[in-house]
Write a protein that holds these residues in place. Structure first.
Motif, PDB file in Angstrom:
ATOM      1  N   GLY A 101      40.458 -21.128  27.626  1.00  0.00           N
ATOM      2  CA  GLY A 101      39.503 -21.175  26.528  1.00  0.00           C
ATOM      3  C   GLY A 101      38.355 -20.207  26.650  1.00  0.00           C
ATOM      4  N   GLU A 102      38.337 -19.403  27.714  1.00  0.00           N
ATOM      5  CA  GLU A 102      37.271 -18.423  27.885  1.00  0.00           C
ATOM      6  C   GLU A 102      37.426 -17.316  26.844  1.00  0.00           C
ATOM      7  OE1 GLU A 102      35.375 -15.584  31.433  1.00  0.00           O
ATOM      8  OE2 GLU A 102      37.253 -16.673  31.736  1.00  0.00           O
ATOM      9  N   VAL A 103      36.306 -16.894  26.253  1.00  0.00           N
ATOM     10  CA  VAL A 103      36.335 -15.911  25.172  1.00  0.00           C
ATOM     11  C   VAL A 103      35.536 -14.670  25.562  1.00  0.00           C
ATOM     12  CG1 VAL A 103      35.761 -15.443  22.753  1.00  0.00           C
ATOM     13  CG2 VAL A 103      36.512 -17.743  23.439  1.00  0.00           C
ATOM     14  N   HIS A 104      36.180 -13.518  25.465  1.00  0.00           N
ATOM     15  CA  HIS A 104      35.506 -12.229  25.593  1.00  0.00           C
ATOM     16  C   HIS A 104      35.596 -11.535  24.238  1.00  0.00           C
ATOM     17  CE1 HIS A 104      35.615 -12.468  30.048  1.00  0.00           C
ATOM     18  NE2 HIS A 104      36.784 -13.050  29.842  1.00  0.00           N
ATOM     19  N   HIS A 105      34.590 -10.725  23.900  1.00  0.00           N
ATOM     20  CA  HIS A 105      34.694 -10.013  22.639  1.00  0.00           C
ATOM     21  C   HIS A 105      34.155  -8.587  22.757  1.00  0.00           C
ATOM     22  CE1 HIS A 105      30.386 -11.092  21.895  1.00  0.00           C
ATOM     23  NE2 HIS A 105      30.400  -9.964  21.197  1.00  0.00           N
ATOM     24  N   TYR A 106      34.704  -7.729  21.915  1.00  0.00           N
ATOM     25  CA  TYR A 106      34.279  -6.332  21.816  1.00  0.00           C
ATOM     26  C   TYR A 106      34.209  -5.960  20.341  1.00  0.00           C
ATOM     27  CZ  TYR A 106      34.815  -1.276  21.401  1.00  0.00           C
ATOM     28  OH  TYR A 106      34.648   0.037  21.014  1.00  0.00           O
ATOM     29  N   ASP A 107      33.058  -5.454  19.911  1.00  0.00           N
ATOM     30  CA  ASP A 107      32.890  -5.013  18.535  1.00  0.00           C
ATOM     31  C   ASP A 107      33.200  -3.525  18.432  1.00  0.00           C
ATOM     32  OD1 ASP A 107      32.102  -7.547  17.756  1.00  0.00           O
ATOM     33  OD2 ASP A 107      29.957  -7.126  17.977  1.00  0.00           O
ATOM     34  N   LYS A 108      34.082  -3.170  17.517  1.00  0.00           N
ATOM     35  CA  LYS A 108      34.511  -1.785  17.322  1.00  0.00           C
ATOM     36  C   LYS A 108      33.301  -0.857  17.220  1.00  0.00           C
ATOM     37  CE  LYS A 108      37.579   0.894  14.256  1.00  0.00           C
ATOM     38  NZ  LYS A 108      38.431   0.777  13.030  1.00  0.00           N
ATOM     39  N   HIS A 109      33.307   0.168  18.051  1.00  0.00           N
ATOM     40  CA  HIS A 109      32.161   1.087  18.125  1.00  0.00           C
ATOM     41  C   HIS A 109      32.281   2.233  17.121  1.00  0.00           C
ATOM     42  CE1 HIS A 109      28.874   3.405  19.740  1.00  0.00           C
ATOM     43  NE2 HIS A 109      29.669   4.394  20.106  1.00  0.00           N
ATOM     44  N   HIS A 110      33.439   2.865  17.064  1.00  0.00           N
ATOM     45  CA  HIS A 110      33.651   3.991  16.156  1.00  0.00           C
ATOM     46  C   HIS A 110      34.253   3.469  14.851  1.00  0.00           C
ATOM     47  CE1 HIS A 110      33.635   5.895  20.183  1.00  0.00           C
ATOM     48  NE2 HIS A 110      32.941   6.824  19.551  1.00  0.00           N
ATOM     49  N   LEU A 111      33.467   3.474  13.801  1.00  0.00           N
ATOM     50  CA  LEU A 111      33.901   2.950  12.514  1.00  0.00           C
ATOM     51  C   LEU A 111      34.507   4.080  11.688  1.00  0.00           C
ATOM     52  CD1 LEU A 111      30.907   0.564  11.780  1.00  0.00           C
ATOM     53  CD2 LEU A 111      33.074   0.052  12.917  1.00  0.00           C
ATOM     54  N   PHE A 112      35.637   3.793  11.064  1.00  0.00           N
ATOM     55  CA  PHE A 112      36.456   4.817  10.408  1.00  0.00           C
ATOM     56  C   PHE A 112      35.814   5.247   9.079  1.00  0.00           C
ATOM     57  CE2 PHE A 112      40.470   6.121   8.157  1.00  0.00           C
ATOM     58  CZ  PHE A 112      40.724   7.220   8.954  1.00  0.00           C
ATOM     59  N   ARG A 113      35.054   6.322   9.131  1.00  0.00           N
ATOM     60  CA  ARG A 113      34.280   6.741   7.971  1.00  0.00           C
ATOM     61  C   ARG A 113      35.158   7.201   6.812  1.00  0.00           C
ATOM     62  NH1 ARG A 113      30.111   9.364   8.374  1.00  0.00           N
ATOM     63  NH2 ARG A 113      29.709   9.015  10.591  1.00  0.00           N
ATOM     64  N   MET A 114      36.384   7.652   7.102  1.00  0.00           N
ATOM     65  CA  MET A 114      37.268   8.090   6.022  1.00  0.00           C
ATOM     66  C   MET A 114      37.680   6.927   5.113  1.00  0.00           C
ATOM     67  SD  MET A 114      37.095  10.365   8.458  1.00  0.00           S
ATOM     68  CE  MET A 114      38.213  10.066   9.836  1.00  0.00           C
TER      69      MET A 114
END
Length: 263
Positions: A101-114
């Motif tokens: 039940g352990e949760v790790h998260h990563y928020d997308k850094h490079h957002l697809f501007r196209m």
């Protein structure tokens, strides 16, 4: 550092229908119970790559996270994939959930501007490193794969996980970059992409790959077709290769400042 079993789930996604996608994935994943250590799903696996976060965003502890925790416990494997959450703005958030039940998260850094992703989502500012079963893991999301500085291994990870909704017309860069990231970082790379057509009419060929530290494909399923394949990562082979060919010792030294700027 024990060997690690990893399962790539290349699947079509029902457009902006989280409950339908969760139900279908529950059935698809059931045969993996006790057969693997990590299950990797595509980017935005409950919705497809949507620029309508206000329609589909979930709370941080919403139904998909609860589903992932339940599935991870039942299957005895960590579950990984990105979804749309609302947390100080909308986020394209990769979740890595363990059987405990352990949760790790990563928020997308490079957002697809196209696709104007940067106009609808807030970018993450920090890399995330996960330790699981003796392996150090770097999660990344789709467009992040194009930026080698952000992905650079500073002797801090063994496996790079990249989840994606990468359209078929750009399948050659996708495949090439997965191999390149493995070679330059002397690590295993698992890249999982979706198949089928999304609600905008874009086609996805999948081309999900598991690549070893020499850039050799260990898993490479048929393009355009759903599949679930499991591969084995050999920890001793990785350590031996790094000892015999220590290119990492000659890498340029740098740090990433808050916000991702290079220093």
């Amino acid at each position: 550092m024990q060997n690690l079993r990893i399962s790539l789930v290349q699947t079509h996604l029902d457009w902006q229908q989280p409950e339908a996608n969760r139900e279908r994935l529950t059935a698809l994943l059931a045969p993996l119970e006790g057969q693997t250590d990590i299950i990797v799903l595509p980017e935005m696996f409950t919705t497809g790559f949507t620029m309508e976060p206000q329609t589909v965003a979930e709370p941080v502890t919403g139904p998909t996270l609860q589903w992932m925790q339940q599935q991870a416990a039942v299957l005895g494997a960590a579950l990984c994939g990105s979804i749309v959450v609302e947390d100080d703005g909308y986020r394209n958030r990769l979740l890595f959930v363990t059987p405990e039940g352990e949760v790790h998260h990563y928020d997308k850094h490079h957002l697809f501007r196209m696709a104007n992703e940067h106009e609808y989502y807030a970018a993450g500012t920090e890399r995330c490193l996960i330790e699981y079963k003796g392996w150090r893991i770097l999660p990344q999301v789709c467009y992040d794969l194009r930026f080698p500085v952000w992905c650079r291994n500073r002797d801090d990870y063994d496996l790079l996980l990249c989840v994606a909704n990468w359209p078929a017309p750009r399948r050659h860069p996708w495949r090439t970059l997965l191999l390149a990231r493995a070679i330059e970082n002397q690590c295993y790379v698992a890249g999982v992409n979706r198949v089928g057509e999304d609600g905008k009419g874009l086609d996805y060929s999948g081309d999900s790959l598991l690549v070893d530290f020499k850039g050799q494909a260990l898993l490479d399923g048929p393009a355009g077709e759903p599949f679930i394949k499991t591969g084995l990562l050999n920890g001793e082979d990785l350590k031996q290769f790094r000892r015999n060919f220590p290119a990492w010792q000659d890498a340029d030294d740098f740090t990433l400042q808050p916000g991702g700027d290079r220093a």
